[in-house]
Motif scaffolding. Structure first.
Motif, PDB file in Angstrom:
ATOM      1  N   TRP A  70      -4.154   0.664  -2.357  1.00 27.79           N
ATOM      2  CA  TRP A  70      -3.657  -0.706  -2.289  1.00 27.79           C
ATOM      3  C   TRP A  70      -3.204  -1.157  -3.669  1.00 27.79           C
ATOM      4  O   TRP A  70      -3.936  -1.023  -4.641  1.00 27.79           O
ATOM      5  N   GLN A 113      -5.471  -5.556  -2.730  1.00 30.74           N
ATOM      6  CA  GLN A 113      -6.288  -5.473  -1.524  1.00 30.74           C
ATOM      7  C   GLN A 113      -5.874  -6.558  -0.535  1.00 30.74           C
ATOM      8  O   GLN A 113      -5.592  -7.693  -0.931  1.00 30.74           O
ATOM      9  N   GLY A 123      -7.746  -6.242   8.022  1.00 31.55           N
ATOM     10  CA  GLY A 123      -7.042  -6.601   6.801  1.00 31.55           C
ATOM     11  C   GLY A 123      -5.752  -7.324   7.159  1.00 31.55           C
ATOM     12  O   GLY A 123      -5.069  -6.954   8.115  1.00 31.55           O
ATOM     13  N   TYR A 181       0.827  -1.205   0.000  1.00 27.44           N
ATOM     14  CA  TYR A 181       0.000   0.000   0.000  1.00 27.44           C
ATOM     15  C   TYR A 181       0.862   1.255   0.000  1.00 27.44           C
ATOM     16  O   TYR A 181       2.048   1.225   0.320  1.00 27.44           O
TER      17      TYR A 181
END
Length: 147
Positions: free
Chosen positions: A54, A57, A70, A16
């Motif tokens: 991201w 993801q 996450g 990210y």
């Protein structure tokens, strides 16, 4: 001043970029965070969800009726805490490529903190490269210590 910072999981599968406005971070000691990480607390940087991009993801787990977390399903790295009804999220400080800039400004979930783990600076400390058994294992497997 806003700065773009990068981060991700241990294996590199989930990455990210986040725009960071300040150095403030916090420690959460709640039982859900303890169980989600296997630690006595976790360091978080709270950011607006919209400032995180991201490359891939993260996998997500509904850790409670109010939030999901996450993580990377390949290596297990915890990456986020995301409340369902909020426009902000927490990124784990340890998942940033350069986490050193962040400074803790508060404790959350202190009803379950382990006070003996808050200040351990008085305990003996050993660098990884000073631990003979760890050095031996790394040298035998890859010929060098991790960066």
């Amino acid at each position: 001043m806003a700065e773009k910072m990068t981060g991700g999981c241990q294996c590199g599968r989930v990455r990210y970029t986040a725009t960071i406005e300040d150095d403030d971070a916090y420690l959460c000691h709640c039982r859900m965070c303890q169980r989600a990480t296997g630690g006595v607390s976790i360091a978080f940087k709270n950011v607006p969800k919209e400032v995180v991009r991201w490359e891939r993801q993260p996998d997500r787990y509904a850790s409670s009726p109010i939030a999901e977390r996450g993580f990377c399903a390949s290596c297990g790295t915890p990456l986020t805490y995301e409340a369902h009804d909020h426009d902000r999220m927490d990124l784990t400080v340890g998942s940033f490529d350069d986490p050193w800039r962040f400074k803790p400004t508060e404790h959350s979930g202190c009803e379950s903190w382990h006070r003996d783990w808050l200040d351990t600076s008085h305990l003996p400390a050993t660098r990884t490269d000073e631990n003979p058994s760890v050095v031996r294992r790394w040298m035998e497997k890859v010929g060098k210590l991790p960066a």
